[in-house]
Design an enzyme around this catalytic site. Structure first.
Site, short mmCIF file in Angstrom:
data_model
loop_
_atom_site.label_atom_id
_atom_site.label_comp_id
_atom_site.label_asym_id
_atom_site.label_seq_id
_atom_site.Cartn_x
_atom_site.Cartn_y
_atom_site.Cartn_z
N VAL A 90 43.57 35.24 -26.31
CA VAL A 90 44.17 35.85 -25.11
C VAL A 90 43.97 34.94 -23.89
O VAL A 90 44.88 34.75 -23.07
CB VAL A 90 43.57 37.25 -24.85
CG1 VAL A 90 44.18 37.87 -23.61
CG2 VAL A 90 43.81 38.14 -26.06
N CYS A 91 42.77 34.36 -23.81
CA CYS A 91 42.44 33.49 -22.66
C CYS A 91 43.42 32.34 -22.54
O CYS A 91 43.82 31.95 -21.45
CB CYS A 91 41.03 32.92 -22.81
SG CYS A 91 39.77 34.17 -22.98
N SER A 92 43.81 31.77 -23.69
CA SER A 92 44.65 30.57 -23.67
C SER A 92 46.05 30.87 -23.16
O SER A 92 46.80 29.95 -22.84
CB SER A 92 44.69 29.96 -25.07
OG SER A 92 43.39 29.58 -25.45
N GLY A 93 46.41 32.14 -23.13
CA GLY A 93 47.74 32.49 -22.63
C GLY A 93 47.70 33.06 -21.22
O GLY A 93 48.76 33.40 -20.70
N GLN A 94 46.54 33.21 -20.64
CA GLN A 94 46.48 33.91 -19.35
C GLN A 94 46.78 32.98 -18.16
O GLN A 94 47.65 33.27 -17.34
CB GLN A 94 45.10 34.55 -19.18
CG GLN A 94 45.05 35.52 -18.00
CD GLN A 94 43.79 36.41 -18.04
OE1 GLN A 94 43.24 36.71 -19.09
NE2 GLN A 94 43.33 36.80 -16.87
#
Lengths: 201, 195
Positions: A90-94
């Site tokens: 999720v972090c990599s898309g935020q």
């Protein structure tokens, strides 16, 4: 011989090129994400609230500089986005999403800082895969999670919560979203809070 | 010595050229993705979020949904599953905008339509994407990932090409990742949809 050497060099490099291209690990952000199972939505106790003063901080950034609370006081509203860990789903898309919302931050006289508890080399390598981020990316690695602890968003496994803080020019926290770590927060509520703070005279 | 330097330079250029990274991923992966098969019916998912009067008129749907996708007026419908948070979708958008312009230029605007569905994106987030990239076609939100789940939880960007049949839309082609040539993509759409 002088003419043969470059040709041989070229041939050798062309020969190894397919082997390099056939690396079983695909390059880039999408191909290198570490799978993470569903986690407890939150795992910490907030130590601040809306209306609290923002704790002071002075953290190193991936460009070799530092970001400090005092850089923004009296000048800019400040949004701080904590994401739990580099190279996770999720972090990599935020932050790539925040990267296209720069105009909205600027329209609301707000700066943005991205923070994780990873060390600088890891953060550097990870964010390089996102393209050019317009906002500073800082590390709260050492003392480990120092700022996260002051805010009360340090999880028991040493990563931070997925959290958003909006701090006004007086250094007062005006919006907090400690989000379910497994899901990306909708930008809508943060943008509304930014607009509200910006509209105050 | 000069020739050697030129030789090494040429090799390095070849090694670092975009083509040498052909195997690098050009899409944001979605764990558990199971794209719907070509030849199967496309689920009648709802189109959520406001669209401009012009786009609503072009698609033959009301401005404010949710509207079942089967109501869209088109012989062929290109459905882009995207996310404002997906760097590949951001990078692909100018090309998709070119595709939309090409559809107009070829006089196909009445027959071939494009829509985008923002997987996990709220109306606000879809609007940020629309404005940032000046997207000329209709974009819809999917804040709960319900549509994304119904269409196979695909990576992004993902393109389904649909053909209108009396029963609804049928999938005639699908594509994961960046579109490299709008002209080739449109030719494929025209051929597969039998236009």
């Amino acid at each position: 011989m002088r003419r043969i050497v470059p040709l041989l060099t070229l041939a050798a490099l062309l020969w190894i090129a397919p082997a390099m291209a056939a690396d079983p690990i695909p390059g880039g952000l999408a191909g290198n994400i570490y799978p993470v199972p569903t986690l407890p939505p939150t795992d910490s106790q907030l130590a601040v609230a809306v209306g609290s003063p923002m704790p002071d901080f002075d953290l190193p950034t991936i460009t070799g500089g530092r970001v400090k609370l005092s850089d923004y006081l009296g000048k800019k509203n400040l949004v701080i986005t904590f994401v739990p860990a580099a190279w996770t789903p999720v972090c990599s898309g935020q932050w790539p999403g925040y990267n296209i919302a720069r105009d909205i931050f600027e329209d609301n006289d707000a700066a943005l800082i991205g923070i994780t508890l990873d060390n600088i080399p890891t953060l550097y390598a990870w964010t390089r895969q996102m393209g050019d981020l317009w906002f500073p990316v800082a590390s709260d690695f050492w003392p480990h999670g120092g700022l996260a602890q002051k805010l009360g968003i340090l999880r028991s496994d040493g990563v931070s919560e997925r959290a958003l803080f909006l701090v006004d020019k007086k250094g007062v926290i005006r919006f907090i979203d400690v989000h379910d770590i497994n899901a990306r927060p909708d930008l809508g509520p943060l943008l509304e809070a930014m607009a509200k703070v910006h509209a105050e005279k | 010595m000069k020739a050697l330097a030129l030789g090494i330079l040429a090799a390095l250029i070849l090694l670092t050229a975009p083509g040498s990274q052909a195997l690098a991923a050009e899409a944001s992966e979605a764990p558990g993705a199971k794209p719907l098969a070509v030849g199967t019916a496309f689920p009648d998912v709802p189109l959520i979020g406001p669209v401009s009067p012009e786009l609503a008129d072009s698609l033959g749907i009301p401005q404010n949904g949710p509207t079942p996708i089967a109501k869209v007026k088109a012989e062929a419908l290109i459905v882009e599953i995207f996310s404002m948070y997906c760097p590949f979708c951001q990078r692909d958008t100018p090309t998709v905008n070119e595709l939309a312009a090409l559809i107009d230029k070829r006089g196909l605007a009445g027959r071939v339509k494009i829509i985008g569905i923002g997987a996990g994106n709220s109306d606000t987030e879809v609007d940020i994407f629309r404005k940032k990239f000046k997207v000329p076609f209709a974009l819809f939100s999917d804040a709960t990932f319900a549509v994304h789940s119904a269409v196979g939880q695909v990576g992004t960007p993902y393109y389904y090409v649909l053909k209108k049949t009396p029963q609804g839309f049928t999938i005639v082609a699908a594509h994961l990742g960046l579109i490299h040539s709008p002209a080739d993509f449109l030719a494929d759409v025209v051929a597969k949809a039998g236009l």
